[in-house]
Design a protein around this motif. Structure first.
Motif, PDB file in Angstrom:
ATOM      1  N   MET A 145      32.143  -9.970 -13.727  1.00 36.64           N
ATOM      2  CA  MET A 145      31.769  -8.681 -14.306  1.00 36.64           C
ATOM      3  C   MET A 145      31.730  -7.572 -13.251  1.00 36.64           C
ATOM      4  SD  MET A 145      28.310  -7.791 -16.477  1.00 36.64           S
ATOM      5  CE  MET A 145      28.805  -8.624 -17.976  1.00 36.64           C
ATOM      6  N   HIS A 146      31.194  -7.887 -12.067  1.00 37.34           N
ATOM      7  CA  HIS A 146      31.009  -6.867 -11.038  1.00 37.34           C
ATOM      8  C   HIS A 146      32.333  -6.384 -10.451  1.00 37.34           C
ATOM      9  CE1 HIS A 146      27.942 -10.041 -11.048  1.00 37.34           C
ATOM     10  NE2 HIS A 146      27.079  -9.037 -11.039  1.00 37.34           N
ATOM     11  N   ARG A 147      33.381  -7.178 -10.593  1.00 36.89           N
ATOM     12  CA  ARG A 147      34.661  -6.817  -9.979  1.00 36.89           C
ATOM     13  C   ARG A 147      35.571  -6.043 -10.922  1.00 36.89           C
ATOM     14  NH1 ARG A 147      36.478 -12.204  -6.494  1.00 36.89           N
ATOM     15  NH2 ARG A 147      34.523 -12.450  -5.345  1.00 36.89           N
ATOM     16  N   ASN A 148      35.161  -5.879 -12.145  1.00 28.38           N
ATOM     17  CA  ASN A 148      35.917  -5.019 -13.055  1.00 28.38           C
ATOM     18  C   ASN A 148      35.702  -3.568 -12.644  1.00 28.38           C
ATOM     19  OD1 ASN A 148      37.180  -6.508 -15.485  1.00 28.38           O
ATOM     20  ND2 ASN A 148      35.184  -7.494 -15.234  1.00 28.38           N
ATOM     21  N   LYS A 186      42.272   0.092  -3.203  1.00 27.54           N
ATOM     22  CA  LYS A 186      41.475   0.162  -1.977  1.00 27.54           C
ATOM     23  C   LYS A 186      39.994  -0.028  -2.304  1.00 27.54           C
ATOM     24  CE  LYS A 186      41.552   0.914   2.528  1.00 27.54           C
ATOM     25  NZ  LYS A 186      41.925   2.218   3.101  1.00 27.54           N
ATOM     26  N   ILE A 187      39.517   0.664  -3.323  1.00 32.83           N
ATOM     27  CA  ILE A 187      38.123   0.483  -3.736  1.00 32.83           C
ATOM     28  C   ILE A 187      37.907  -0.956  -4.189  1.00 32.83           C
ATOM     29  CG2 ILE A 187      36.334   1.191  -5.368  1.00 32.83           C
ATOM     30  CD1 ILE A 187      37.680   3.950  -5.463  1.00 32.83           C
ATOM     31  N   GLY A 188      38.874  -1.472  -4.971  1.00 31.36           N
ATOM     32  CA  GLY A 188      38.763  -2.845  -5.479  1.00 31.36           C
ATOM     33  C   GLY A 188      38.696  -3.873  -4.370  1.00 31.36           C
ATOM     34  N   HIS A 189      39.446  -3.655  -3.292  1.00 34.93           N
ATOM     35  CA  HIS A 189      39.437  -4.586  -2.154  1.00 34.93           C
ATOM     36  C   HIS A 189      38.038  -4.689  -1.548  1.00 34.93           C
ATOM     37  CE1 HIS A 189      40.580  -6.509   1.630  1.00 34.93           C
ATOM     38  NE2 HIS A 189      39.920  -5.532   2.251  1.00 34.93           N
ATOM     39  N   PHE A 190      37.418  -3.528  -1.281  1.00 31.31           N
ATOM     40  CA  PHE A 190      36.086  -3.548  -0.663  1.00 31.31           C
ATOM     41  C   PHE A 190      35.000  -3.936  -1.664  1.00 31.31           C
ATOM     42  CE2 PHE A 190      38.405  -0.757   2.336  1.00 31.31           C
ATOM     43  CZ  PHE A 190      38.174  -1.503   3.491  1.00 31.31           C
ATOM     44  N   LEU A 191      35.246  -3.681  -2.952  1.00 28.05           N
ATOM     45  CA  LEU A 191      34.324  -4.162  -3.982  1.00 28.05           C
ATOM     46  C   LEU A 191      34.334  -5.685  -4.022  1.00 28.05           C
ATOM     47  CD1 LEU A 191      32.478  -3.777  -6.467  1.00 28.05           C
ATOM     48  CD2 LEU A 191      34.556  -3.527  -7.852  1.00 28.05           C
ATOM     49  N   LEU A 198      27.641 -10.818  -1.194  1.00 28.71           N
ATOM     50  CA  LEU A 198      26.376 -10.907  -1.920  1.00 28.71           C
ATOM     51  C   LEU A 198      26.227 -12.262  -2.616  1.00 28.71           C
ATOM     52  CD1 LEU A 198      26.104  -7.307  -3.427  1.00 28.71           C
ATOM     53  CD2 LEU A 198      24.527  -8.354  -1.794  1.00 28.71           C
ATOM     54  N   TYR A 199      27.324 -12.764  -3.129  1.00 33.38           N
ATOM     55  CA  TYR A 199      27.271 -14.086  -3.768  1.00 33.38           C
ATOM     56  C   TYR A 199      26.900 -15.163  -2.759  1.00 33.38           C
ATOM     57  CZ  TYR A 199      28.702 -18.411  -5.999  1.00 33.38           C
ATOM     58  OH  TYR A 199      28.713 -19.694  -6.494  1.00 33.38           O
ATOM     59  N   LYS A 200      27.452 -15.050  -1.556  1.00 31.09           N
ATOM     60  CA  LYS A 200      27.122 -16.017  -0.500  1.00 31.09           C
ATOM     61  C   LYS A 200      25.641 -15.930  -0.139  1.00 31.09           C
ATOM     62  CE  LYS A 200      28.707 -17.688   4.017  1.00 31.09           C
ATOM     63  NZ  LYS A 200      27.343 -17.905   4.520  1.00 31.09           N
ATOM     64  N   LYS A 201      25.115 -14.704  -0.053  1.00 29.32           N
ATOM     65  CA  LYS A 201      23.682 -14.534   0.236  1.00 29.32           C
ATOM     66  C   LYS A 201      22.825 -15.161  -0.865  1.00 29.32           C
ATOM     67  CE  LYS A 201      23.699 -10.336   3.082  1.00 29.32           C
ATOM     68  NZ  LYS A 201      23.239  -8.920   3.170  1.00 29.32           N
ATOM     69  N   ALA A 202      23.237 -14.915  -2.104  1.00 30.27           N
ATOM     70  CA  ALA A 202      22.483 -15.476  -3.230  1.00 30.27           C
ATOM     71  C   ALA A 202      22.503 -17.004  -3.180  1.00 30.27           C
ATOM     72  CB  ALA A 202      23.072 -14.970  -4.551  1.00 30.27           C
ATOM     73  N   GLU A 211      22.102 -17.031 -11.813  1.00 27.40           N
ATOM     74  CA  GLU A 211      21.065 -16.207 -11.202  1.00 27.40           C
ATOM     75  C   GLU A 211      21.656 -15.201 -10.210  1.00 27.40           C
ATOM     76  OE1 GLU A 211      17.319 -19.402 -11.200  1.00 27.40           O
ATOM     77  OE2 GLU A 211      18.761 -19.356  -9.525  1.00 27.40           O
ATOM     78  N   ALA A 212      22.810 -15.535  -9.630  1.00 30.46           N
ATOM     79  CA  ALA A 212      23.422 -14.652  -8.636  1.00 30.46           C
ATOM     80  C   ALA A 212      23.913 -13.349  -9.249  1.00 30.46           C
ATOM     81  CB  ALA A 212      24.583 -15.370  -7.954  1.00 30.46           C
ATOM     82  N   SER A 213      24.274 -13.385 -10.521  1.00 26.37           N
ATOM     83  CA  SER A 213      24.869 -12.204 -11.141  1.00 26.37           C
ATOM     84  C   SER A 213      23.937 -10.994 -11.133  1.00 26.37           C
ATOM     85  CB  SER A 213      25.319 -12.527 -12.568  1.00 26.37           C
ATOM     86  OG  SER A 213      26.063 -11.460 -13.109  1.00 26.37           O
ATOM     87  N   PRO A 214      22.696 -11.096 -11.614  1.00 25.98           N
ATOM     88  CA  PRO A 214      21.810  -9.924 -11.545  1.00 25.98           C
ATOM     89  C   PRO A 214      21.453  -9.538 -10.111  1.00 25.98           C
ATOM     90  CG  PRO A 214      20.626 -11.838 -12.401  1.00 25.98           C
ATOM     91  CD  PRO A 214      22.073 -12.191 -12.378  1.00 25.98           C
ATOM     92  N   TYR A 215      21.418 -10.530  -9.213  1.00 24.22           N
ATOM     93  CA  TYR A 215      21.149 -10.236  -7.799  1.00 24.22           C
ATOM     94  C   TYR A 215      22.264  -9.360  -7.223  1.00 24.22           C
ATOM     95  CZ  TYR A 215      20.801 -10.981  -2.745  1.00 24.22           C
ATOM     96  OH  TYR A 215      20.721 -10.802  -1.382  1.00 24.22           O
ATOM     97  N   ILE A 216      23.504  -9.671  -7.548  1.00 28.14           N
ATOM     98  CA  ILE A 216      24.642  -8.865  -7.072  1.00 28.14           C
ATOM     99  C   ILE A 216      24.574  -7.453  -7.643  1.00 28.14           C
ATOM    100  CG2 ILE A 216      27.155  -8.619  -7.164  1.00 28.14           C
ATOM    101  CD1 ILE A 216      27.295 -11.726  -7.174  1.00 28.14           C
ATOM    102  N   ALA A 217      24.286  -7.355  -8.940  1.00 29.38           N
ATOM    103  CA  ALA A 217      24.217  -6.042  -9.586  1.00 29.38           C
ATOM    104  C   ALA A 217      23.149  -5.165  -8.941  1.00 29.38           C
ATOM    105  CB  ALA A 217      23.934  -6.205 -11.070  1.00 29.38           C
ATOM    106  N   GLU A 218      22.027  -5.756  -8.616  1.00 36.95           N
ATOM    107  CA  GLU A 218      20.913  -4.995  -8.056  1.00 36.95           C
ATOM    108  C   GLU A 218      21.194  -4.554  -6.622  1.00 36.95           C
ATOM    109  OE1 GLU A 218      16.122  -5.573  -7.092  1.00 36.95           O
ATOM    110  OE2 GLU A 218      17.181  -7.026  -8.371  1.00 36.95           O
ATOM    111  N   ASN A 219      21.894  -5.376  -5.861  1.00 37.70           N
ATOM    112  CA  ASN A 219      22.042  -5.132  -4.425  1.00 37.70           C
ATOM    113  C   ASN A 219      23.402  -4.581  -4.011  1.00 37.70           C
ATOM    114  OD1 ASN A 219      19.479  -6.307  -2.997  1.00 37.70           O
ATOM    115  ND2 ASN A 219      20.010  -7.771  -4.620  1.00 37.70           N
ATOM    116  N   LEU A 220      24.311  -4.408  -4.951  1.00 35.92           N
ATOM    117  CA  LEU A 220      25.625  -3.884  -4.616  1.00 35.92           C
ATOM    118  C   LEU A 220      25.491  -2.457  -4.083  1.00 35.92           C
ATOM    119  CD1 LEU A 220      28.569  -4.930  -4.806  1.00 35.92           C
ATOM    120  CD2 LEU A 220      28.741  -3.690  -6.969  1.00 35.92           C
TER     121      LEU A 220
END
Length: 632
Positions: A145-148, A186-191, A198-202, A211-220
């Motif tokens: 979802m976050h990469r769309n 270019k934006i997509g690459h860095f996204l 963030l997924y690795k951190k989660a 559980e990682a999905s909301p964590y990524i959304a909050e911290n992106l």
């Protein structure tokens, strides 16, 4: 504008801050956001009528449920077309499921286009390209979802080739070499990179994938992604992006070339290219609408929080003056006053041209955008008339009779609606002489209000190519048999191409450029044309910040008046019986009228980014070599 010019586009973003049930209860429909988007896009249709696009995102949906909807059109009336498609789709669902009508949760789950986050776009066909594939918003899809990523913008990059090559160096394979695609990738690459980290951190913190999905959304960190992405961009842009999970951004170029405004209350966040669109659609006062600062991004997080972040260090502010003169809606309070001031400031030159003979002069304008500057010119004319009346009364004070006083006071500024624009002519005839005869009738005139002893003063907002003046307007005005036709441009002479989103890229299409060439021929100095070519050619391989605009040298020997007189000679072409005088606004007075929008590169050659100098030199090389390609 008598010469048809196309400006690329306008954007609109709406983020609802309350649950959809709130809008259903207060406004009678959960489609409040969709309705507002329709109005926002219609109120900006002046910025683009070749294509329109709409995208929406639903927040907090369950896996397997559709959360992104997009529709685009390049139909004859694209805004109406996309919303007709949306309306048809909604009605199909209501007919099949009448139970949805009062059930907002069911509507959100099952009906496309309803949602909390919306992006709209209107455009003119860039470089004449107008397939539906070129219509914004562009969509970069991913199962995460976050990469769309959905992108739409009012922009043009001068260094698309460099940006494309940078993507290749990153190991990517872009599907086409277009600035929208390169920017999105270019934006997509860095996204993608940020989401992976963030997924690795989660994961390191022991979170499950769910559980990682909301964590990524909050911290992106969208600001960090944009800083990395925009590092090498050179151009003018107001760019909007939506992420699949609900974050959004609107980024403005560091010189503030392209406009972007926003408004926020407890129900909604709104962004648009035009301030009056927000004022009208949401019924909010002028002072509650703010400009996104140059180099800044307005960032809307999924939770509805709003912040402004500096992405690129601001450059000297060079907001596009053409936005004020022509493209933007004249209903904006500031723009309306600026356009009036443009008309007022050019009036001293007009009075000199008519030898201050206001009694034997008729004032008018080229419809439709020059009307406001006409009112400013009229105010200045009235001031001059009042001065003339006072002088006459004082001069004849000792012998003034009531009859003579009435005669003096009866003198009025003569204004008429002279030029009338008919529907745009379209013809299958390809023979040049036949087509030119048809084009000559794009405008009609009002007969019987101009005498053979009159000066006919007519103001246009700007003169770019001079084609319509030459082939249509002057011919029609000359039929009225005035003594003199004075054509007034509320803008200065357009001498240089634009590379930030306005469709005037070729030097040889600019009548001021052709006038300078003719003057060099007249003076026997035409060798300078080749000299400038060699100077421009040598600079093509330099890095942008080392490039000098050598095209300025073509105009340097001549005064503004000399170029104006030569343009008048070119467009009258010995076929006009009346004397033709052409008057342009000065750059200094343009700056007085539009003090916040000092982007004047079309007139001065002072480009706000280093890429502009490369583009103008390349445009000159193309002219000299007979190459019809664009310089960027």
């Amino acid at each position: 504008m008598s010469d048809a010019l196309k400006h690329e586009c306008g954007i609109a973003v709406v983020r609802l801050l309350k649950p959809l049930e709130y809008y259903k209860e207060k406004y009678g429909t959960a489609f409040y956001g969709v309705n507002k988007m329709y109005l926002m896009m219609e109120k900006q249709h002046n910025r683009g009528q070749d294509g329109a696009g709409f995208a929406s995102i639903k927040l907090d949906v369950n896996p397997g449920e559709r959360y992104i909807s997009r529709v685009r059109s390049n139909a004859a009336q694209p805004i109406q077309d996309i919303f007709a498609q949306i309306n048809e789709r909604i009605n199909e669902e209501f007919e099949a499921h009448p139970e949805y009508k009062e059930d907002v949760k069911a509507q959100k789950k099952n009906i496309p286009y309803i949602g909390e986050l919306f992006l709209g776009h209107v455009r003119y066909g860039t470089f004449g390209i107008n397939s539906v594939e070129n219509v914004h918003p562009f969509l970069r899809q991913n199962n995460w979802m976050h990469r769309n990523l959905i992108i739409a913008g009012n922009f043009n990059m001068t260094n698309t080739t460099e940006l494309f090559d940078n993507l290749i160096k990153l190991g990517m394979h872009p599907k086409e070499k277009a600035d929208t695609v390169t920017v999105m990738e270019k934006i997509g690459h860095f996204l993608d990179d940020a989401v992976r980290k963030l997924y690795k951190k989660a994961k390191d913190r022991g979170m499950t994938k769910i559980e990682a999905s909301p964590y990524i959304a909050e911290n992106l960190n969208l600001a960090k992604i944009l800083r990395k992405s925009a590092k090498n961009w050179d151009g003018g842009y107001a760019m909007a992006g939506l992420l699949g999970h609900g974050d959004a951004f609107i980024l403005r170029d560091p010189a503030g070339i392209r406009p972007a405004y926003y408004y926020k209350d407890d129900e909604v966040i709104v962004v648009a290219s035009e301030r009056p669109a927000i004022q009208t659609v949401f019924n909010v006062p002028f002072e509650d609408i703010f400009e996104i600062e140059p180099g800044n991004a307005l960032i809307i997080k999924k939770d509805g929080s709003l912040s402004a972040k500096e992405i690129l260090a601001p450059l000297e502010r060079k907001s596009c003056s053409f936005e004020r003169i022509y493209f933007s809606r004249g209903s904006d309070a500031e723009i309306y006053q600026e356009r009036k001031e443009l008309g007022r400031l050019v009036m001293p030159k007009v009075l000199k041209a008519i030898d201050y003979d206001t009694e034997n002069s008729v004032f008018s304008f080229i419809p439709n955008t020059a009307e406001t500057s006409f009112y400013g010119m009229l105010d200045a004319a009235q001031n001059e008339l009042n001065k003339q009346k006072n002088e006459a009364i004082l001069r004849e004070e000792g012998s003034l009779t009531n009859a003579r006083l009435e005669e003096i006071q009866a003198h009025k500024i003569r204004t008429e609606k002279i030029a009338i624009k008919d529907v745009k002519l379209r013809t299958f005839i390809t023979d040049d002489s036949s087509r030119d005869d048809l084009v000559a009738h794009v405008y009609d005139v009002t007969y019987g209000v101009v005498k053979t002893t009159d000066n006919l003063v007519i103001i246009d907002d700007s003169i770019v190519r001079g084609t319509t003046l030459q082939k249509s307007i002057l011919k029609m005005l000359d039929r009225l048999k005035p003594k003199q036709i004075v054509v007034v441009s509320s803008a200065p002479q357009i001498r240089y191409p634009d590379c930030y989103g306005i469709d005037m890229a070729r030097l040889e299409h600019l009548v001021a450029f052709n006038a300078a060439l003719e003057l060099h021929k007249d003076r026997g100095t035409y060798d300078i044309v080749e000299e400038i070519y060699h100077k421009c050619k040598k600079q093509l391989d330099l890095v942008d910040n080392e490039v000098i605009n050598h095209v300025k040298e073509l105009y340097a020997p001549f005064s503004d008046e000399e170029i104006s007189d030569k343009i008048a000679h070119i467009i009258s072409n010995n076929n006009i019986n009346a004397k033709v005088k052409l008057i342009f606004q000065s750059v200094e007075d343009l700056h007085k009228a539009c003090p916040k929008n000092l982007g004047d590169w079309y007139f001065t050659g002072d480009y706000p980014t280093s890429g502009g100098n490369r583009v103008v030199n390349k445009a000159y090389v193309n002219f000299y070599e007979g190459n019809p390609e664009r310089a960027y």
